[in-house]
Design a protein around this motif. Sequence first.
Motif, PDB file in Angstrom:
ATOM      1  N   SER A  28       0.853  -1.186   0.000  1.00  0.00           N
ATOM      2  CA  SER A  28       0.000   0.000   0.000  1.00  0.00           C
ATOM      3  C   SER A  28       0.887   1.234   0.000  1.00  0.00           C
ATOM      4  O   SER A  28       2.018   1.208   0.504  1.00  0.00           O
ATOM      5  N   VAL A  29       0.380   2.314  -0.576  1.00  0.00           N
ATOM      6  CA  VAL A  29       1.132   3.558  -0.700  1.00  0.00           C
ATOM      7  C   VAL A  29       0.288   4.695  -0.143  1.00  0.00           C
ATOM      8  O   VAL A  29      -0.891   4.841  -0.494  1.00  0.00           O
ATOM      9  N   MET A  30       0.879   5.491   0.727  1.00  0.00           N
ATOM     10  CA  MET A  30       0.178   6.659   1.259  1.00  0.00           C
ATOM     11  C   MET A  30       0.036   7.708   0.160  1.00  0.00           C
ATOM     12  O   MET A  30       0.937   7.888  -0.666  1.00  0.00           O
ATOM     13  N   PRO A  31      -1.085   8.421   0.133  1.00  0.00           N
ATOM     14  CA  PRO A  31      -1.235   9.485  -0.873  1.00  0.00           C
ATOM     15  C   PRO A  31      -0.161  10.559  -0.712  1.00  0.00           C
ATOM     16  O   PRO A  31       0.205  10.932   0.403  1.00  0.00           O
ATOM     17  N   ALA A  68       8.172   9.353  -7.716  1.00  0.00           N
ATOM     18  CA  ALA A  68       7.152   8.330  -7.505  1.00  0.00           C
ATOM     19  C   ALA A  68       6.206   8.821  -6.415  1.00  0.00           C
ATOM     20  O   ALA A  68       6.616   9.534  -5.492  1.00  0.00           O
ATOM     21  N   GLY A  69       4.962   8.471  -6.537  1.00  0.00           N
ATOM     22  CA  GLY A  69       3.970   8.901  -5.564  1.00  0.00           C
ATOM     23  C   GLY A  69       2.770   7.996  -5.572  1.00  0.00           C
ATOM     24  O   GLY A  69       2.685   7.041  -6.356  1.00  0.00           O
ATOM     25  N   GLY A  70       1.842   8.271  -4.678  1.00  0.00           N
ATOM     26  CA  GLY A  70       0.650   7.438  -4.558  1.00  0.00           C
ATOM     27  C   GLY A  70      -0.602   8.276  -4.422  1.00  0.00           C
ATOM     28  O   GLY A  70      -0.563   9.465  -4.133  1.00  0.00           O
ATOM     29  N   ALA A  71      -1.728   7.632  -4.662  1.00  0.00           N
ATOM     30  CA  ALA A  71      -3.031   8.275  -4.544  1.00  0.00           C
ATOM     31  C   ALA A  71      -4.067   7.212  -4.218  1.00  0.00           C
ATOM     32  O   ALA A  71      -3.866   6.014  -4.503  1.00  0.00           O
ATOM     33  N   SER A  72      -5.170   7.633  -3.615  1.00  0.00           N
ATOM     34  CA  SER A  72      -6.289   6.732  -3.290  1.00  0.00           C
ATOM     35  C   SER A  72      -7.526   7.226  -4.014  1.00  0.00           C
ATOM     36  O   SER A  72      -7.909   8.389  -3.884  1.00  0.00           O
ATOM     37  N   GLY A 118     -11.592   3.291  -3.960  1.00  0.00           N
ATOM     38  CA  GLY A 118     -11.336   2.132  -3.118  1.00  0.00           C
ATOM     39  C   GLY A 118     -10.046   1.415  -3.421  1.00  0.00           C
ATOM     40  O   GLY A 118      -9.805   0.326  -2.899  1.00  0.00           O
ATOM     41  N   PHE A 119      -9.192   2.002  -4.261  1.00  0.00           N
ATOM     42  CA  PHE A 119      -7.926   1.386  -4.631  1.00  0.00           C
ATOM     43  C   PHE A 119      -6.778   2.326  -4.280  1.00  0.00           C
ATOM     44  O   PHE A 119      -6.949   3.551  -4.237  1.00  0.00           O
ATOM     45  N   ASP A 120      -5.616   1.744  -4.027  1.00  0.00           N
ATOM     46  CA  ASP A 120      -4.384   2.507  -3.866  1.00  0.00           C
ATOM     47  C   ASP A 120      -3.643   2.511  -5.195  1.00  0.00           C
ATOM     48  O   ASP A 120      -3.331   1.446  -5.734  1.00  0.00           O
ATOM     49  N   TRP A 121      -3.382   3.693  -5.706  1.00  0.00           N
ATOM     50  CA  TRP A 121      -2.704   3.837  -6.990  1.00  0.00           C
ATOM     51  C   TRP A 121      -1.279   4.327  -6.752  1.00  0.00           C
ATOM     52  O   TRP A 121      -1.046   5.182  -5.909  1.00  0.00           O
ATOM     53  N   MET A 122      -0.346   3.771  -7.505  1.00  0.00           N
ATOM     54  CA  MET A 122       1.052   4.169  -7.403  1.00  0.00           C
ATOM     55  C   MET A 122       1.557   4.573  -8.781  1.00  0.00           C
ATOM     56  O   MET A 122       1.298   3.883  -9.777  1.00  0.00           O
TER      57      MET A 122
END
Length: 221
Positions: free
Chosen positions: A157-160, A180-184, A187-191
Amino acid sequence: MVALPSAYRCAAIKLFFALAAFSIASNSFGQTLIEEVVVTASKRERRALQPAVEIDRAQVAERAPVALTDVLKSLPSVGIRTNSRGEAVLRLRGSEERQTGIFLDGAPLSVPWDGRVDLSALPAGIVESVRLTPSAAPIEYGPNSVLGVVDVQTPVSVMPGLRSLQAELATEDSGSVSAAGGASAGGFDWMFGGGYRRIGGEAVSSTAVFPYGPLEGGRRA
């Protein structure tokens, strides 16, 4: 009441018993649930296991990589070359690139058409760990991994927000930037991850050793 010939009576009796056996078998199989049985061998002190090299997230960050190739170059038994199509392909222990399996979170990355994968296309910012098995791999990796496996793992999992940011500037008009980064969402965690690298050229002392090489301003492009 009409008496049937003996031949018809035998056929009727056989049909009766066949239908009865089929009915019993159908009911038996319909009510029987066969559970999955998994047999694994416990790890023992003298058990022979495949030699493997593991790199965790901290070790990946120490290499300051832009692409997956930067992570793998420092590992033993690993050779990486760029083919005529500009793809960075892996040669493990001098083998051909088709004889080594490359996996991302358990999914094969090799293109089914020719068995190759461009390692420079995978940004290093999404790499959590790497496990390298430079020998005969376990059978669960498939028949095309006879000489080794590179198993790349991404974060569960990746924090936004921004996960990593890196920029470099070097001589000979060279430099790189990666993020690199993340987003929610939904209902999914996107990287997300990406990188760009420019290599202006390598200074050479004489052009005589490169009679047909691409040279620009005294540098090998």
